[in-house]
Design a protein around this motif. Sequence first.
Motif, PDB file in Angstrom:
ATOM      1  N   THR A   1       0.808  -1.234   0.000  1.00 40.33           N
ATOM      2  CA  THR A   1       0.000   0.000   0.000  1.00 40.33           C
ATOM      3  C   THR A   1       0.834   1.275   0.000  1.00 40.33           C
ATOM      4  O   THR A   1       0.626   2.156  -0.830  1.00 40.33           O
ATOM      5  CB  THR A   1      -0.996   0.035   1.174  1.00 40.33           C
ATOM      6  N   VAL A   2       1.780   1.414   0.943  1.00 42.30           N
ATOM      7  CA  VAL A   2       2.544   2.653   1.047  1.00 42.30           C
ATOM      8  C   VAL A   2       4.029   2.390   0.779  1.00 42.30           C
ATOM      9  O   VAL A   2       4.488   1.246   0.741  1.00 42.30           O
ATOM     10  CB  VAL A   2       2.370   3.311   2.431  1.00 42.30           C
TER      11      VAL A   2
ATOM     12  N   SER B   1       8.451  -7.202  10.734  1.00 44.17           N
ATOM     13  CA  SER B   1       8.821  -7.174   9.318  1.00 44.17           C
ATOM     14  C   SER B   1       8.334  -5.876   8.693  1.00 44.17           C
ATOM     15  O   SER B   1       7.358  -5.279   9.159  1.00 44.17           O
ATOM     16  CB  SER B   1       8.211  -8.362   8.564  1.00 44.17           C
ATOM     17  N   ALA B   2       9.028  -5.437   7.642  1.00 43.01           N
ATOM     18  CA  ALA B   2       8.633  -4.236   6.907  1.00 43.01           C
ATOM     19  C   ALA B   2       8.913  -4.464   5.432  1.00 43.01           C
ATOM     20  O   ALA B   2      10.062  -4.651   5.038  1.00 43.01           O
ATOM     21  CB  ALA B   2       9.396  -3.017   7.413  1.00 43.01           C
ATOM     22  N   GLN B   3       7.842  -4.463   4.619  1.00 44.04           N
ATOM     23  CA  GLN B   3       7.971  -4.674   3.177  1.00 44.04           C
ATOM     24  C   GLN B   3       7.137  -3.640   2.430  1.00 44.04           C
ATOM     25  O   GLN B   3       5.993  -3.885   2.048  1.00 44.04           O
ATOM     26  CB  GLN B   3       7.531  -6.089   2.800  1.00 44.04           C
ATOM     27  N   PRO B   4       7.715  -2.449   2.215  1.00 41.42           N
ATOM     28  CA  PRO B   4       6.958  -1.388   1.535  1.00 41.42           C
ATOM     29  C   PRO B   4       6.886  -1.589   0.032  1.00 41.42           C
ATOM     30  O   PRO B   4       7.651  -2.374  -0.561  1.00 41.42           O
ATOM     31  CB  PRO B   4       7.786  -0.139   1.866  1.00 41.42           C
ATOM     32  N   ASN B   5       5.973  -0.867  -0.573  1.00 44.13           N
ATOM     33  CA  ASN B   5       5.959  -0.761  -2.029  1.00 44.13           C
ATOM     34  C   ASN B   5       7.082   0.157  -2.491  1.00 44.13           C
ATOM     35  O   ASN B   5       7.628   0.937  -1.708  1.00 44.13           O
ATOM     36  CB  ASN B   5       4.621  -0.193  -2.515  1.00 44.13           C
ATOM     37  N   ALA B   6       7.374   0.106  -3.765  1.00 41.76           N
ATOM     38  CA  ALA B   6       8.388   0.992  -4.343  1.00 41.76           C
ATOM     39  C   ALA B   6       7.744   2.333  -4.704  1.00 41.76           C
ATOM     40  O   ALA B   6       7.755   2.774  -5.855  1.00 41.76           O
ATOM     41  CB  ALA B   6       9.025   0.358  -5.573  1.00 41.76           C
ATOM     42  N   GLY B   7       7.170   3.002  -3.704  1.00 41.72           N
ATOM     43  CA  GLY B   7       6.508   4.276  -3.943  1.00 41.72           C
ATOM     44  C   GLY B   7       5.147   4.083  -4.577  1.00 41.72           C
ATOM     45  O   GLY B   7       4.493   3.046  -4.428  1.00 41.72           O
ATOM     46  N   LEU B   8       4.716   5.108  -5.315  1.00 41.17           N
ATOM     47  CA  LEU B   8       3.413   5.069  -5.973  1.00 41.17           C
ATOM     48  C   LEU B   8       3.578   4.697  -7.439  1.00 41.17           C
ATOM     49  O   LEU B   8       4.520   5.138  -8.104  1.00 41.17           O
ATOM     50  CB  LEU B   8       2.729   6.437  -5.873  1.00 41.17           C
TER      51      LEU B   8
ATOM     52  N   CYS C   1       4.982  -4.474  -3.741  1.00 42.62           N
ATOM     53  CA  CYS C   1       4.686  -4.103  -5.123  1.00 42.62           C
ATOM     54  C   CYS C   1       5.702  -3.104  -5.689  1.00 42.62           C
ATOM     55  O   CYS C   1       6.047  -2.116  -5.039  1.00 42.62           O
ATOM     56  CB  CYS C   1       3.288  -3.500  -5.210  1.00 42.62           C
ATOM     57  N   GLY C   2       6.130  -3.369  -6.890  1.00 41.00           N
ATOM     58  CA  GLY C   2       7.052  -2.464  -7.572  1.00 41.00           C
ATOM     59  C   GLY C   2       8.514  -2.727  -7.302  1.00 41.00           C
ATOM     60  O   GLY C   2       9.372  -2.182  -7.990  1.00 41.00           O
ATOM     61  N   THR C   3       8.822  -3.548  -6.302  1.00 39.56           N
ATOM     62  CA  THR C   3      10.232  -3.816  -6.001  1.00 39.56           C
ATOM     63  C   THR C   3      10.741  -4.949  -6.884  1.00 39.56           C
ATOM     64  O   THR C   3       9.994  -5.826  -7.306  1.00 39.56           O
ATOM     65  CB  THR C   3      10.442  -4.160  -4.525  1.00 39.56           C
ATOM     66  N   THR C   4      12.032  -4.923  -7.130  1.00 42.69           N
ATOM     67  CA  THR C   4      12.684  -5.848  -8.045  1.00 42.69           C
ATOM     68  C   THR C   4      13.919  -6.442  -7.370  1.00 42.69           C
ATOM     69  O   THR C   4      14.304  -6.005  -6.276  1.00 42.69           O
ATOM     70  CB  THR C   4      13.128  -5.110  -9.316  1.00 42.69           C
ATOM     71  N   PRO C   5      14.558  -7.419  -8.002  1.00 43.36           N
ATOM     72  CA  PRO C   5      15.830  -7.906  -7.445  1.00 43.36           C
ATOM     73  C   PRO C   5      16.860  -6.797  -7.235  1.00 43.36           C
ATOM     74  O   PRO C   5      17.680  -6.882  -6.318  1.00 43.36           O
ATOM     75  CB  PRO C   5      16.291  -8.914  -8.504  1.00 43.36           C
ATOM     76  N   GLY C   6      16.807  -5.754  -8.049  1.00 45.12           N
ATOM     77  CA  GLY C   6      17.712  -4.632  -7.852  1.00 45.12           C
ATOM     78  C   GLY C   6      17.489  -3.940  -6.520  1.00 45.12           C
ATOM     79  O   GLY C   6      18.435  -3.574  -5.820  1.00 45.12           O
ATOM     80  N   HIS C   7      16.223  -3.752  -6.153  1.00 46.55           N
ATOM     81  CA  HIS C   7      15.919  -3.156  -4.844  1.00 46.55           C
ATOM     82  C   HIS C   7      16.410  -4.051  -3.715  1.00 46.55           C
ATOM     83  O   HIS C   7      16.999  -3.579  -2.734  1.00 46.55           O
ATOM     84  CB  HIS C   7      14.405  -2.944  -4.691  1.00 46.55           C
ATOM     85  N   ILE C   8      16.172  -5.344  -3.831  1.00 41.88           N
ATOM     86  CA  ILE C   8      16.552  -6.264  -2.756  1.00 41.88           C
ATOM     87  C   ILE C   8      18.065  -6.379  -2.645  1.00 41.88           C
ATOM     88  O   ILE C   8      18.611  -6.476  -1.540  1.00 41.88           O
ATOM     89  CB  ILE C   8      15.902  -7.645  -2.992  1.00 41.88           C
ATOM     90  N   ARG C   9      18.759  -6.341  -3.759  1.00 42.90           N
ATOM     91  CA  ARG C   9      20.225  -6.355  -3.695  1.00 42.90           C
ATOM     92  C   ARG C   9      20.724  -5.111  -2.952  1.00 42.90           C
ATOM     93  O   ARG C   9      21.645  -5.193  -2.130  1.00 42.90           O
ATOM     94  CB  ARG C   9      20.802  -6.388  -5.109  1.00 42.90           C
ATOM     95  N   ALA C  10      20.119  -3.973  -3.233  1.00 43.74           N
ATOM     96  CA  ALA C  10      20.517  -2.750  -2.539  1.00 43.74           C
ATOM     97  C   ALA C  10      20.207  -2.848  -1.045  1.00 43.74           C
ATOM     98  O   ALA C  10      20.985  -2.390  -0.203  1.00 43.74           O
ATOM     99  CB  ALA C  10      19.803  -1.545  -3.155  1.00 43.74           C
ATOM    100  N   VAL C  11      19.078  -3.445  -0.709  1.00 45.78           N
ATOM    101  CA  VAL C  11      18.716  -3.622   0.704  1.00 45.78           C
ATOM    102  C   VAL C  11      19.727  -4.530   1.401  1.00 45.78           C
ATOM    103  O   VAL C  11      20.216  -4.234   2.497  1.00 45.78           O
ATOM    104  CB  VAL C  11      17.291  -4.212   0.825  1.00 45.78           C
ATOM    105  N   ALA C  12      20.048  -5.661   0.777  1.00 44.06           N
ATOM    106  CA  ALA C  12      20.989  -6.599   1.386  1.00 44.06           C
ATOM    107  C   ALA C  12      22.334  -5.936   1.644  1.00 44.06           C
ATOM    108  O   ALA C  12      22.964  -6.143   2.691  1.00 44.06           O
ATOM    109  CB  ALA C  12      21.154  -7.827   0.487  1.00 44.06           C
TER     110      ALA C  12
END
Length: 611
Positions: A209-210, A231-238, A275-286
């Motif tokens: 959602t957010v 846990s915290a799993q946000p969307n990739a913005g709007l 929603c909207g997150t990709t492996p690129g986002h998760i790699r950056a998070v890790a």
Amino acid sequence: MSDFAEAVRERLLVCDGAMGTMLHAAGNSLDRSLPELNLSNPDLVSTVHESYVDAGADILLTNTFGASRPRLAEHGFSGDIGEINRAGVRLARQAARRAGRQVFVGGSVAPAVSTGRRNQVGAADRAAAVREQVLALADAGVDLLVLETFGYLDELAEAVLTAATATGLPILAQATFTSEGRTPGGQTPREVATALAELDVTALGVNCTVGPQRTLAVAEQLRRHTTLPLSAQPNAGLPRRVRGRRFEYSLDHDYFARYARRCAERGVSIVGGCCGTTPGHIRAVAAAVSDLDVRRTSRGRAARPPAAAPEEQGGLAQRFAEGGFVVAAEIAPPRGGVADEAAELATEVRQRGAELILVSAAGGAGAQLSSTSLALHLQSEVGIETIATVTTWDKTIMTLQADLLGAHAFGTRTVVCETGNPPLRGDYPNADGIWEVDSVGLVELVAGLNDGRDCDGLSLATKTSFHIGARCNPGAEDVDAEIARTRAKIAAGAQFLITRPVYELTTLRWMVAELSDEGVPILVAVSPLSGFAEAEFLAYEVPDVTVPLSTLSTLAQRERAGDDGRGVGLLLASELVEQARSLADGVLVVVREHDVDAAARLLAAATTAPG
């Protein structure tokens, strides 16, 4: 550590990102049943899972969100519920096994019915649908159940009770909150935390959602009212709808990862994306959270294995690996695209002691060869190892990716990633160019290619073996900010650093000390000043260049006394080179105006043993 309930209390875990976003990006329409792809297109689902494993995820969620009987019935697949859920677990488990490390498989369970049908389906029927799905997931061997995107507390509570009674598996219960900080049903984080504290929940959290900021705010509220892991799993913005057929998200990876780290610092145990997150986002998070827990150093900055052995990445990587002091020269692409002129210069510089040549980025609006093309030409014609400068301005990420893959195919192995500056031209000469990514994003792109992933995080047929460099600037006005940005480049995958030209060593010493924990080699760039006028220009008119007052004073006095300013500048540069030997892993001599004699003097100073 095979037990999720134990692991989530002992260490920080990274969850994967969106499955639906990736499947939509692959061409599946918004109105189809995505869980059914477990049967009709399992290779696509497996590819997404494997991409998240490669990105560093510790938890994979099965492609079973919406795989309850009522939701599948809307698409005509209600008879396949058991088969679809079991296939979803099998595909995620296969990807987890290939990881070579502990990766948990979480069975994804959505509210049994969509929000629009909530008032049409009673609690008993919803509970029966949840029970049927979680039994199928448990039978297939998930490590935990993830109840996600529940907007109504009564539905979440009944799903938890049903799942706990039916399976006994660990449960991660995630509610979704609006931008006002309440669930769509109107509950506050405190009310959600209080209600779930009475149930058999292993961890609770917020997802969907957010975006990152609002998710962090909700997580902070939850933390105040529960001792359970969060846990915290946000969307990739709007999102924005593109041509009426699909949604696109454009949230920057670094921004997303920065908030993931903030969540972790405030006590969140599982960080990931929705929603909207990709492996690129998760790699950056890790990468962003890797140093927050010692058990994660296998994916941290210092312990990240190189994409290839040093000998495969070129002579520079091997020199660094052997501990040798590197002596290099930097030349600029000649005006007019005359490659022979550059080859003659490179030959002379090599004869004067340069071990390799850095080809700088093209400057100005005039016609000239690209850095990568010239670097390849010099390797072929002169036989000297080269470093190509790659800049991001006015290039899409797809263009950068294509250029890099082409350069690698023809033999380029060492690159320096820069944001770059567009040439000054037109009615508004200081107008910015167009950047899809900056230097940090470019480093991340090249590191991904080395790992066999494209810019969307999907697997490539082969891996590149680039040795990745980045620039740092000891002369920056805000040195703390420059060090933070340099650390971001290293976290993204930079394997060595080259400074901007330095004119004093005080800030360089401090920067080297601050970055010593990174274990990344540093080449110090030295460019001789042509005289007082240039020194004064750099000191007062060029941002982020530090020329000490002592240098300005020396040049002014010597020129007033009749000395040649160029000679004085060369003497000062030689002294810098000699002193830099004890600070860095190598020296990069900037060859100016084809002045090979001046370059030779600095190269000689770089190769002279100290003391």
